[in-house]
Scaffold this active site. Sequence first.
Site, PDB file in Angstrom:
ATOM      1  N   GLU A   1       0.782  -1.228   0.000  1.00 35.31           N
ATOM      2  CA  GLU A   1       0.000   0.000   0.000  1.00 35.31           C
ATOM      3  C   GLU A   1       0.820   1.288   0.000  1.00 35.31           C
ATOM      4  O   GLU A   1       0.351   2.308  -0.492  1.00 35.31           O
ATOM      5  CB  GLU A   1      -0.935   0.007   1.228  1.00 35.31           C
ATOM      6  CG  GLU A   1      -2.018  -1.050   1.202  1.00 35.31           C
ATOM      7  CD  GLU A   1      -3.040  -0.788   0.112  1.00 35.31           C
ATOM      8  OE1 GLU A   1      -3.543   0.346   0.024  1.00 35.31           O
ATOM      9  OE2 GLU A   1      -3.319  -1.713  -0.679  1.00 35.31           O
TER      10      GLU A   1
ATOM     11  N   SER B   1     -51.910 -22.453  43.073  1.00 35.13           N
ATOM     12  CA  SER B   1     -51.521 -22.909  44.412  1.00 35.13           C
ATOM     13  C   SER B   1     -50.048 -22.673  44.720  1.00 35.13           C
ATOM     14  O   SER B   1     -49.647 -22.777  45.879  1.00 35.13           O
ATOM     15  CB  SER B   1     -51.840 -24.394  44.557  1.00 35.13           C
ATOM     16  OG  SER B   1     -53.229 -24.612  44.443  1.00 35.13           O
TER      17      SER B   1
END
Length: 823
Positions: free
Chosen positions: A90, A478
């Site tokens: 690059e 319950s």
Amino acid sequence: MTSFLRALGVLFNLLLLAVLIGVGALGYAWWRYGQDLPDVAQLATYEPPTVTRVHAGDGRLLAEFAKERRVWVPIHAIPVRIQQAFVAAEDQNFWHHWGVDPQGIASAVVDNLRRVANDERPRGASTITQQVAKNFLLTNEVSIDRKIKEAILAIRMERVLSKDRILELYLNEIFLGYRAYGIAAAALNYFDKSLDELTLGEIAFIAGLPKAPSRYDPARNAEIARDRRNYVIGRMQADRYITAAEADAARAEPFVLRARRGQADQASADFFLEEVRRRLVAQLGEAGFYEGGLSVRTTVQPRIQRIADIALRRGLSNYDRKTGWRGPIANLPDAATRPDRQDALAAVDPGFSLLDWQKALVLAAGAEGADLALADGTTGTIRSADLKWARPVDAEGKMGPAPTRADQVLKQGDVILVENIAADGEPPRFGLRQRPEVEGAAVVLDPNTGRVLAVSGGFDFRQSSFNRATQAWRQPGSAFKPFVYLAGLENGYTPASIVLDAPIVIDQGPDQPKWKPENFSQRFYGPSTLRLGLEKSRNLMTVRLAQAVGMDKVIDVARRFGIDRGLQHYLAGSLGSNEVTLLGLTSAYAELVNGGRQLTPVLVERIQDRYGRTLMRRDDRGCEGCTALAYDGGLPPLLPDTRPAVTDERFAYQMTNMLAGVVERGTAANASKLGRPLGGKTGTSNDAKDTWFVGFSPDLVTGVFIGFDQPKSLGDRETGGTVALPVWTEIMGKALEGTPPTPFRVPPGVQLVRIDAATGALPGPDTKQVILEAFLPGTAPTSELPSAAVIGGETALYDPQPSGRPAPPTAPVAPPIMDDGLY
């Protein structure tokens, strides 16, 4: 000669003028375009979005969350050869230029003239520094203005940041395809390797991607990708980063990609994980969670989570088989005879995760059974005897007769789901399965710390992410009763107090019908102890107790235990007509077994930021003795228990002891086969729309809920004991496997006294069953005579507190529970 010197002077002046004009133009451009540019100094402390990782309690990875898959690697941890590859590909003058590379620009201009003439794509001349400026501080706009700003920022950047910092930013930020941002993510995505495992050829391939990741995608353009890799290798050789021999070896490397595999030690806890994600996003925000690079250590235990997942699935499937067979998931008429039948079977999507089930193709079906081809290439059979449950269901939901032959249920080409039901050591034998319509949830937590060890929010997360453990509000039935009985204990009653089990009618006010609660058995049992009323889940006794204590006190108890939704002062509320989540109810039971200490269920043990700093931890108590450099052989340091009490630890133990009786002798007696100290309570709402069992050992609490998402009856005879309890028993049995039985801890101030289980009095010669009951000092019975009697035709039920003996200040004597006379 004079004319030559004069001409030379003119030329010099023209050149000087040109230079001045050029310098002026550059100065003007610097001034004009340098206005209001971002401050490059911010890059010195820049923190890019990175992956947040969520781990299980044992350290295994659960999941990664990110909008951009990036793994930040500091420059000193990036192998030098990777740095060299990117610089060669690059920006070969990166280590020498000052942000802009005039030599590179001149070379690009000359090269681009040739490229334009050949109708080729021109190449850019941006340095790595310029690319960092564009990626971090500017947009991707294609214009001369942007290029000038990019150059100015690059020059400024070189003055403020070191070359290492600039390269570090570039290598970690650059997009390299497949949602990979940065070199570490690319190494994992393309080769499933860490940076230090990459070969030279693999490094060159990654270094060649920034120009055009999609163009150099080897899945689409393998030859172009290979050429680009070889170009980078050539550049590295030209810049003397590698030798010719190394370059030749790298070019000869096979071009093999390896898709990222799931980690071998990765755990699965979908519902738990989604609950963590949802809570952390609400707490930290989208950016804080998805971009924060956090390390989240959760409390989930993968072994227990898998136990809970499989047990819940099995329980839902077992119930569903009572509702009949709804047919195969698909039919492939000619697949049985095709050579590619395995591929055809693999293409069928059941719509949910199979877990311990398998897809199978019916090859043939007859009187004795059906022959199967499985997705893994093996074969098997289903016996007709294992298909008796598969009764046909018509359009109205009515079931037909039980089948006697396999070909009454299955036919060639059917794609079905099966489970290996053979015992250990037996050859595979398969049972027919189908995705159940009923849903449910399971939660497992530690009652001493609040750590949630497992959450199963439904049959399958892929099909429905709705978490029935944390998001579904249902009636506990319950399962709410323990808090009514606890209110009784707090107000002077004991487990041996007597309550009448007989019809009761409640006047609900003007223009309202009379309320006539019933026991599930629709029978009445006369005077009974509080313990027996809880063990057998007697509705009428519970209503009378709530009436005597007062619903305001029952509601106060429930709220202290974190149950606060839908509570009303009507006596029907004592039978669980309010709403709870499974996690909330399970946490409330945990507060009973841990001695009455407030408990907050937690799913996250610790959160660390990207630098390892702790942002949050579950236990934030200080520990002075924990900082010693070496162990001195003494006792471990004691941590202070800072949790507030929600009830007296003695009352909490009395309730725990009573709930242990539910398992020993009551509605959950089937769980007693586990052979260890356990307690819990069944729960069934009206018409059996909601079924529950929440229970515990001294150090583990598990809650199970089963019901339809759109509430409807599970069946006339279905209860928490028949539907939810088997799931709970499987979870607890396997979770506690290999651990020694531990008794429940008895706090100071509790007396254990042997009494007659039926009367609540001291044992006498006619006593049939003696139990060990927990009493507060001064409240135990002193006589063999029962504490209740029928007087003058009116039934009066009294607390067994001996006459004339003052009650302890912490346990005032309650008024007698009187029958209201309404039948």
